[in-house]
Design a protein around this motif. Structure first.
Motif, PDB file in Angstrom:
ATOM      1  N   GLY A 148       1.991   1.906   7.526  1.00  0.00           N
ATOM      2  CA  GLY A 148       0.679   2.279   8.038  1.00  0.00           C
ATOM      3  C   GLY A 148       0.392   3.757   7.885  1.00  0.00           C
ATOM      4  O   GLY A 148      -0.715   4.159   7.503  1.00  0.00           O
ATOM      5  N   LYS A 149       1.396   4.563   8.166  1.00  0.00           N
ATOM      6  CA  LYS A 149       1.238   6.017   8.032  1.00  0.00           C
ATOM      7  C   LYS A 149       0.946   6.395   6.583  1.00  0.00           C
ATOM      8  O   LYS A 149       0.047   7.186   6.298  1.00  0.00           O
ATOM      9  N   LYS A 150       1.691   5.802   5.670  1.00  0.00           N
ATOM     10  CA  LYS A 150       1.489   6.103   4.244  1.00  0.00           C
ATOM     11  C   LYS A 150       0.123   5.617   3.774  1.00  0.00           C
ATOM     12  O   LYS A 150      -0.576   6.321   3.034  1.00  0.00           O
ATOM     13  N   LEU A 151      -0.275   4.429   4.210  1.00  0.00           N
ATOM     14  CA  LEU A 151      -1.591   3.897   3.860  1.00  0.00           C
ATOM     15  C   LEU A 151      -2.693   4.853   4.324  1.00  0.00           C
ATOM     16  O   LEU A 151      -3.591   5.194   3.557  1.00  0.00           O
ATOM     17  N   SER A 155     -13.330   6.489   4.083  1.00  0.00           N
ATOM     18  CA  SER A 155     -13.315   6.047   5.480  1.00  0.00           C
ATOM     19  C   SER A 155     -12.734   4.636   5.570  1.00  0.00           C
ATOM     20  O   SER A 155     -12.681   3.906   4.569  1.00  0.00           O
ATOM     21  N   GLN A 156     -12.333   4.253   6.758  1.00  0.00           N
ATOM     22  CA  GLN A 156     -11.855   2.881   6.942  1.00  0.00           C
ATOM     23  C   GLN A 156     -12.955   1.885   6.594  1.00  0.00           C
ATOM     24  O   GLN A 156     -12.678   0.843   5.996  1.00  0.00           O
ATOM     25  N   TYR A 185      -8.619  -5.113  10.573  1.00  0.00           N
ATOM     26  CA  TYR A 185      -7.314  -5.437  10.001  1.00  0.00           C
ATOM     27  C   TYR A 185      -6.697  -4.174   9.393  1.00  0.00           C
ATOM     28  O   TYR A 185      -5.503  -3.910   9.574  1.00  0.00           O
ATOM     29  N   ILE A 186      -7.515  -3.386   8.696  1.00  0.00           N
ATOM     30  CA  ILE A 186      -7.036  -2.128   8.117  1.00  0.00           C
ATOM     31  C   ILE A 186      -6.561  -1.195   9.221  1.00  0.00           C
ATOM     32  O   ILE A 186      -5.506  -0.573   9.112  1.00  0.00           O
ATOM     33  N   SER A 187      -7.313  -1.121  10.293  1.00  0.00           N
ATOM     34  CA  SER A 187      -6.909  -0.312  11.431  1.00  0.00           C
ATOM     35  C   SER A 187      -5.553  -0.772  11.963  1.00  0.00           C
ATOM     36  O   SER A 187      -4.676   0.047  12.244  1.00  0.00           O
ATOM     37  N   GLY A 188      -5.369  -2.079  12.080  1.00  0.00           N
ATOM     38  CA  GLY A 188      -4.095  -2.618  12.533  1.00  0.00           C
ATOM     39  C   GLY A 188      -2.957  -2.288  11.583  1.00  0.00           C
ATOM     40  O   GLY A 188      -1.840  -1.986  12.014  1.00  0.00           O
ATOM     41  N   ARG A 220       0.151  -4.768  11.985  1.00  0.00           N
ATOM     42  CA  ARG A 220      -0.048  -5.928  11.115  1.00  0.00           C
ATOM     43  C   ARG A 220       1.033  -5.963  10.046  1.00  0.00           C
ATOM     44  O   ARG A 220       1.503  -4.919   9.583  1.00  0.00           O
ATOM     45  N   ASN A 221       1.398  -7.176   9.641  1.00  0.00           N
ATOM     46  CA  ASN A 221       2.380  -7.391   8.590  1.00  0.00           C
ATOM     47  C   ASN A 221       1.641  -8.016   7.399  1.00  0.00           C
ATOM     48  O   ASN A 221       1.429  -9.221   7.362  1.00  0.00           O
ATOM     49  N   PRO A 222       1.249  -7.184   6.434  1.00  0.00           N
ATOM     50  CA  PRO A 222       0.394  -7.681   5.350  1.00  0.00           C
ATOM     51  C   PRO A 222       1.144  -8.556   4.355  1.00  0.00           C
ATOM     52  O   PRO A 222       2.339  -8.384   4.120  1.00  0.00           O
TER      53      PRO A 222
END
Length: 71
Positions: free
Chosen positions: A13-16, A26-27, A40-43, A49-51
């Motif tokens: 998530g941090k890297k994303l 922006s998101q 979902y992107i926020s999660g 979230r586990n994509p």
């Protein structure tokens, strides 16, 4: 979920977030580009979230990167 798995998702998530922000997207815009719900992107960015592989593929395509750079 193990503590190690949780840490992996947080790092992803941090890297994303870093990659998305480095492109000044922006998101909301990223959600539009990837056709993934903004919440979902926020999660994902919060490590909640586990994509799936297909979601990761959309993300990499939108960021013009590959899985190696995402991880």
């Amino acid at each position: 979920m193990t503590e190690n798995e949780s840490e992996i998702l947080k790092n992803l998530g941090k890297k994303l977030r870093e990659l998305r922000q480095s492109k000044n997207i922006s998101q909301e815009k990223f959600a539009e580009i990837t056709e993934i719900d903004r919440t979902y992107i926020s999660g994902l960015e919060r490590g909640k979230r586990n994509p799936s592989y297909l979601i990761l593929k959309r993300i990499c395509d939108a960021l013009e990167t590959n899985l190696n750079n995402l991880f």
